[in-house]
Motif scaffolding. Structure first.
Motif, PDB file in Angstrom:
ATOM      1  N   ARG A  10       0.955  -1.289   0.044  1.00 34.47           N
ATOM      2  CA  ARG A  10      -0.029   0.099   0.073  1.00 34.47           C
ATOM      3  C   ARG A  10       0.854   1.041  -0.017  1.00 34.47           C
ATOM      4  O   ARG A  10       1.992   1.134   0.554  1.00 34.47           O
ATOM      5  N   ALA A  11       0.462   2.398  -0.602  1.00 34.80           N
ATOM      6  CA  ALA A  11       1.381   3.450  -0.865  1.00 34.80           C
ATOM      7  C   ALA A  11       1.176   4.094   0.568  1.00 34.80           C
ATOM      8  O   ALA A  11       0.290   4.080   1.330  1.00 34.80           O
ATOM      9  N   ILE A  14      -1.777   8.683   1.700  1.00 37.13           N
ATOM     10  CA  ILE A  14      -3.107   8.346   1.347  1.00 37.13           C
ATOM     11  C   ILE A  14      -3.725   9.901   1.097  1.00 37.13           C
ATOM     12  O   ILE A  14      -3.625  10.543   2.086  1.00 37.13           O
ATOM     13  N   TRP A  57       3.684  13.161  -8.791  1.00 39.26           N
ATOM     14  CA  TRP A  57       2.484  12.987  -8.164  1.00 39.26           C
ATOM     15  C   TRP A  57       1.677  11.776  -8.538  1.00 39.26           C
ATOM     16  O   TRP A  57       0.712  11.658  -7.986  1.00 39.26           O
ATOM     17  N   ASP A  58       1.924  11.314  -9.616  1.00 37.69           N
ATOM     18  CA  ASP A  58       1.360  10.078 -10.077  1.00 37.69           C
ATOM     19  C   ASP A  58       2.094   8.772  -9.759  1.00 37.69           C
ATOM     20  O   ASP A  58       1.674   7.859 -10.174  1.00 37.69           O
ATOM     21  N   ASP A  59       3.097   8.740  -8.789  1.00 38.16           N
ATOM     22  CA  ASP A  59       3.651   7.561  -8.513  1.00 38.16           C
ATOM     23  C   ASP A  59       3.028   6.913  -7.376  1.00 38.16           C
ATOM     24  O   ASP A  59       2.721   7.066  -6.273  1.00 38.16           O
ATOM     25  N   THR A  60       2.152   5.714  -8.029  1.00 38.71           N
ATOM     26  CA  THR A  60       1.312   5.303  -7.118  1.00 38.71           C
ATOM     27  C   THR A  60       1.902   4.428  -6.050  1.00 38.71           C
ATOM     28  O   THR A  60       1.182   3.848  -5.150  1.00 38.71           O
ATOM     29  N   GLY A  61       3.168   4.059  -6.198  1.00 35.08           N
ATOM     30  CA  GLY A  61       3.969   3.500  -5.049  1.00 35.08           C
ATOM     31  C   GLY A  61       4.301   4.441  -3.802  1.00 35.08           C
ATOM     32  O   GLY A  61       4.498   3.874  -2.734  1.00 35.08           O
ATOM     33  N   GLU A  64      -1.602   7.414  -2.758  1.00 38.66           N
ATOM     34  CA  GLU A  64      -2.668   6.790  -3.218  1.00 38.66           C
ATOM     35  C   GLU A  64      -3.796   8.102  -3.165  1.00 38.66           C
ATOM     36  O   GLU A  64      -4.044   8.479  -2.158  1.00 38.66           O
ATOM     37  N   TRP A  65      -4.287   8.272  -4.484  1.00 36.24           N
ATOM     38  CA  TRP A  65      -5.228   9.501  -4.503  1.00 36.24           C
ATOM     39  C   TRP A  65      -6.668   8.778  -4.576  1.00 36.24           C
ATOM     40  O   TRP A  65      -6.835   8.098  -5.515  1.00 36.24           O
ATOM     41  N   ARG A  66      -7.269   8.854  -3.433  1.00 34.46           N
ATOM     42  CA  ARG A  66      -8.542   8.362  -3.398  1.00 34.46           C
ATOM     43  C   ARG A  66      -9.905   9.133  -4.148  1.00 34.46           C
ATOM     44  O   ARG A  66     -10.013  10.219  -3.553  1.00 34.46           O
ATOM     45  N   GLY A  69      -7.655  12.548  -8.736  1.00 35.36           N
ATOM     46  CA  GLY A  69      -6.146  12.539  -8.675  1.00 35.36           C
ATOM     47  C   GLY A  69      -5.814  14.000  -7.897  1.00 35.36           C
ATOM     48  O   GLY A  69      -6.468  14.785  -7.237  1.00 35.36           O
TER      49      GLY A  69
END
Length: 76
Positions: A10-11, A14, A57-61, A64-66, A69
């Motif tokens: 999980r990132a 969050i 900003w788009d590094d999903t590691g 996590e953008w819920r 984005g």
């Protein structure tokens, strides 16, 4: 011998869904505050020891953008 299925990593950061008063930001489950824009998230992460210039900003590691984005800050 069977191995237990590995859980997906999980990132650590969050950014929770938009709501009145901004988006809640947590780091490893610890509440950092509410962000009204991307710059607020960056400020929280800098205070927590992250160098924000070193990630995307788009590094999903990492993040996590819920429910939206980095460009979504208000409720629909």
């Amino acid at each position: 011998m069977k191995r237990a299925p590995e859980r997906a990593a999980r990132a650590p950061v969050i950014v929770h869904p938009p709501c009145t008063g901004g988006r809640r930001v947590t780091l490893y489950g610890q509440d950092l505050g509410r962000a009204l824009r991307r710059g607020d998230v960056a400020a929280y992460l800098r205070r927590a020891g992250f160098v924000t210039a070193e990630f995307a900003w788009d590094d999903t590691g990492l993040i996590e953008w819920r429910e939206g984005g980095p460009d979504v800050w208000s409720t629909p």
